[in-house]
Design a protein around this motif. Structure first.
Motif, mmCIF file in Angstrom:
data_model
loop_
_atom_site.group_PDB
_atom_site.id
_atom_site.type_symbol
_atom_site.label_atom_id
_atom_site.label_comp_id
_atom_site.label_asym_id
_atom_site.label_seq_id
_atom_site.Cartn_x
_atom_site.Cartn_y
_atom_site.Cartn_z
ATOM 1 N N ARG A 92 33.242 47.912 40.252
ATOM 2 C CA ARG A 92 33.179 46.619 40.735
ATOM 3 C C ARG A 92 32.443 45.462 39.826
ATOM 4 N NH1 ARG A 92 29.344 43.503 43.475
ATOM 5 N NH2 ARG A 92 27.536 45.175 42.885
ATOM 6 N N MET A 93 31.498 46.109 38.936
ATOM 7 C CA MET A 93 30.848 45.270 37.976
ATOM 8 C C MET A 93 31.817 45.057 37.000
ATOM 9 S SD MET A 93 28.169 44.544 38.906
ATOM 10 C CE MET A 93 27.451 43.536 37.551
ATOM 11 N N HIS A 94 32.705 45.972 36.768
ATOM 12 C CA HIS A 94 33.894 45.368 35.656
ATOM 13 C C HIS A 94 34.494 44.184 36.420
ATOM 14 C CE1 HIS A 94 34.512 49.837 33.914
ATOM 15 N NE2 HIS A 94 33.096 49.162 33.931
ATOM 16 N N LEU A 95 34.869 44.082 37.608
ATOM 17 C CA LEU A 95 35.733 43.345 38.196
ATOM 18 C C LEU A 95 34.809 41.855 38.428
ATOM 19 C CD1 LEU A 95 38.039 42.076 39.831
ATOM 20 C CD2 LEU A 95 36.984 42.773 42.093
ATOM 21 N N MET A 96 33.741 42.097 38.583
ATOM 22 C CA MET A 96 32.733 40.643 38.515
ATOM 23 C C MET A 96 32.621 40.297 37.109
ATOM 24 S SD MET A 96 31.754 40.354 41.781
ATOM 25 C CE MET A 96 33.463 41.287 42.119
ATOM 26 N N THR A 97 32.645 41.029 36.069
ATOM 27 C CA THR A 97 32.624 40.376 35.041
ATOM 28 C C THR A 97 33.938 39.669 34.467
ATOM 29 O OG1 THR A 97 31.188 42.280 33.970
ATOM 30 C CG2 THR A 97 32.544 41.114 32.466
ATOM 31 N N TRP A 98 35.257 40.252 34.730
ATOM 32 C CA TRP A 98 36.201 39.639 34.412
ATOM 33 C C TRP A 98 36.758 38.553 35.227
ATOM 34 C CZ3 TRP A 98 36.313 40.971 29.989
ATOM 35 C CH2 TRP A 98 36.260 42.350 29.566
ATOM 36 N N MET A 99 36.128 38.586 36.358
ATOM 37 C CA MET A 99 36.324 37.363 37.332
ATOM 38 C C MET A 99 35.572 36.276 36.520
ATOM 39 S SD MET A 99 38.207 37.776 39.970
ATOM 40 C CE MET A 99 37.651 36.789 41.338
ATOM 41 N N GLU A 100 34.331 36.482 36.238
ATOM 42 C CA GLU A 100 33.530 35.420 35.650
ATOM 43 C C GLU A 100 34.267 34.853 34.192
ATOM 44 O OE1 GLU A 100 30.207 32.975 35.186
ATOM 45 O OE2 GLU A 100 30.685 34.352 36.646
ATOM 46 N N VAL A 101 34.932 35.688 33.440
ATOM 47 C CA VAL A 101 35.686 35.255 32.082
ATOM 48 C C VAL A 101 36.796 34.720 32.358
ATOM 49 C CG1 VAL A 101 36.513 36.150 30.038
ATOM 50 C CG2 VAL A 101 34.248 37.015 30.732
ATOM 51 N N GLY A 102 37.851 35.432 33.414
ATOM 52 C CA GLY A 102 39.146 35.002 33.549
ATOM 53 C C GLY A 102 39.377 33.919 34.709
ATOM 54 N N LYS A 103 38.319 33.550 35.910
ATOM 55 C CA LYS A 103 38.488 32.660 36.580
ATOM 56 C C LYS A 103 39.875 32.719 37.251
ATOM 57 C CE LYS A 103 34.594 30.203 34.839
ATOM 58 N NZ LYS A 103 33.554 30.917 35.522
ATOM 59 N N PRO A 104 40.698 33.506 37.721
ATOM 60 C CA PRO A 104 41.875 33.572 38.211
ATOM 61 C C PRO A 104 42.125 32.325 39.611
ATOM 62 C CG PRO A 104 40.691 35.328 39.118
ATOM 63 C CD PRO A 104 39.828 34.834 38.359
ATOM 64 N N VAL A 105 43.279 31.679 39.646
ATOM 65 C CA VAL A 105 43.432 30.723 40.473
ATOM 66 C C VAL A 105 43.758 31.260 41.993
ATOM 67 C CG1 VAL A 105 44.035 28.963 38.722
ATOM 68 C CG2 VAL A 105 45.936 30.550 39.701
ATOM 69 N N LEU A 106 43.704 30.428 42.673
ATOM 70 C CA LEU A 106 44.047 30.950 44.338
ATOM 71 C C LEU A 106 45.267 31.731 44.485
ATOM 72 C CD1 LEU A 106 43.010 30.582 47.015
ATOM 73 C CD2 LEU A 106 44.460 28.622 47.326
ATOM 74 N N TRP A 107 46.372 31.657 43.812
ATOM 75 C CA TRP A 107 47.620 32.278 43.850
ATOM 76 C C TRP A 107 47.210 33.733 43.310
ATOM 77 C CZ3 TRP A 107 50.617 34.668 40.316
ATOM 78 C CH2 TRP A 107 50.522 34.047 39.061
ATOM 79 N N GLU A 108 46.488 33.803 42.193
ATOM 80 C CA GLU A 108 46.386 35.129 41.476
ATOM 81 C C GLU A 108 45.297 35.770 42.263
ATOM 82 O OE1 GLU A 108 46.689 33.903 36.925
ATOM 83 O OE2 GLU A 108 45.029 33.145 37.879
ATOM 84 N N ARG A 109 44.320 35.220 43.007
ATOM 85 C CA ARG A 109 43.403 35.869 43.906
ATOM 86 C C ARG A 109 44.246 36.281 45.234
ATOM 87 N NH1 ARG A 109 37.921 34.502 43.746
ATOM 88 N NH2 ARG A 109 37.453 32.997 41.849
ATOM 89 N N ALA A 110 45.164 35.760 45.737
ATOM 90 C CA ALA A 110 46.017 36.123 46.787
ATOM 91 C C ALA A 110 46.564 37.323 46.481
ATOM 92 C CB ALA A 110 46.732 35.043 47.285
ATOM 93 N N LEU A 111 47.207 37.336 45.308
ATOM 94 C CA LEU A 111 48.242 38.565 44.742
ATOM 95 C C LEU A 111 47.272 39.674 44.375
ATOM 96 C CD1 LEU A 111 50.837 40.094 43.589
ATOM 97 C CD2 LEU A 111 49.828 38.732 41.362
ATOM 98 N N ILE A 112 45.998 39.511 44.085
ATOM 99 C CA ILE A 112 45.089 40.726 43.743
ATOM 100 C C ILE A 112 44.532 41.331 44.940
ATOM 101 C CG2 ILE A 112 42.600 41.219 43.100
ATOM 102 C CD1 ILE A 112 43.276 38.965 40.739
ATOM 103 N N ALA A 163 27.561 40.311 32.473
ATOM 104 C CA ALA A 163 27.757 41.450 31.221
ATOM 105 C C ALA A 163 26.775 41.899 30.576
ATOM 106 C CB ALA A 163 29.104 41.169 30.619
ATOM 107 N N VAL A 164 26.036 40.967 29.816
ATOM 108 C CA VAL A 164 24.808 41.299 29.203
ATOM 109 C C VAL A 164 23.583 41.911 29.812
ATOM 110 C CG1 VAL A 164 23.053 40.114 27.860
ATOM 111 C CG2 VAL A 164 25.397 39.152 27.547
#
Length: 235
Positions: A98-118, A176-177
């Motif tokens: 889950r912390m991996h996901l929180m980290t990549w969400m912070e870096v990648g910032k997926p848009v709405l349609w990507e969040r829906a797909l995920i 992440a730090v």
């Protein structure tokens, strides 16, 4: 925890980037086929968008630990017996992913349609994996072991893309730090190295859990290696 992890420390971790568990049973071969087949559409869709690929990977990877812990928790309550030490390990794995996901969400910032797909992919995987775990925990852990093998490969490619200059080696996000206790000047590459090390640990752990179930020595307080009944493991 006083030690701050720097690039040299992270690169020194021996994770076995090419480590692969050779399937022996038919169910092992099916598990490997399923994981590699599921990766193909991801490769086509995301190609070299490794930040988005990582978000999708971690959305899926965060499910098995929680599912396994929940099912084992209920079985432990119903049977009124100790779970053999698994629940804590599985919950820790779920939290780590889950912390991996929180980290990549912070870096990648997926848009709405990507969040829906995920969210759609996660819901589907949750249902399928839950059913599999109730039918065959051994096969379920083997699937996770192979899933983590693919994760190690993906993060290794991610590192190569950063080294080649095709992905900017930006400053590591604060989340992440703090989580991995990295140096204040840590970069994206350091985060990928840390995440890859986590995935390698999950790879080995889940293959080990599958072996324990096969050997009928599920209690983590028993020594799996010193028994005449444990399966021969080939790498």
């Amino acid at each position: 925890m006083d030690h701050k992890w720097d690039t040299k420390d992270l690169e020194a971790i021996d994770i076995g980037t090419t480590k692969h568990r050779i399937p022996e049973l038919f169910s092992d071969k099916v598990a490997l086929w399923a994981v590699r087949s599921a990766r193909k559409p991801t490769d086509i869709f995301f190609r070299n968008k490794y930040l988005h690929r990582s978000v999708m990977l971690e959305v899926v990877a965060a499910v098995p630990g929680m599912v396994g812990a929940l099912i084992r928790h209920i079985k432990s309550l119903q049977g009124m017996r100790h779970d053999g030490g698994w629940i804590g390990h599985l919950l820790h794995e779920a939290e780590n992913e889950r912390m991996h996901l929180m980290t990549w969400m912070e870096v990648g910032k997926p848009v709405l349609w990507e969040r829906a797909l995920i969210a759609t992919v996660q819901t589907g995987f949750f249902a399928v994996f839950s059913a599999l775990y109730m039918v065959s925990p051994r096969a379920a852990h083997r699937v996770v072991g192979y899933l983590e093998e693919e994760a190690v490969k993906s993060y290794t490619h991610f590192i190569h893309e950063i080294d080649a200059g095709r992905i900017e080696n930006v400053k590591a996000p604060e989340i992440a730090v703090a989580y991995w206790n990295l140096e204040p000047n840590a970069t994206l590459r350091d985060v990928v190295l840390a995440v890859r090390a986590d995935e390698a640990l999950h790879r080995d752990t889940n293959h080990h859990f599958s072996d324990r179930i096969r050997a009928k020595r599920e209690s983590l307080f028993d020594d799996l290696e010193h028994t005449d009944n444990h399966p021969h493991i080939k790498y």
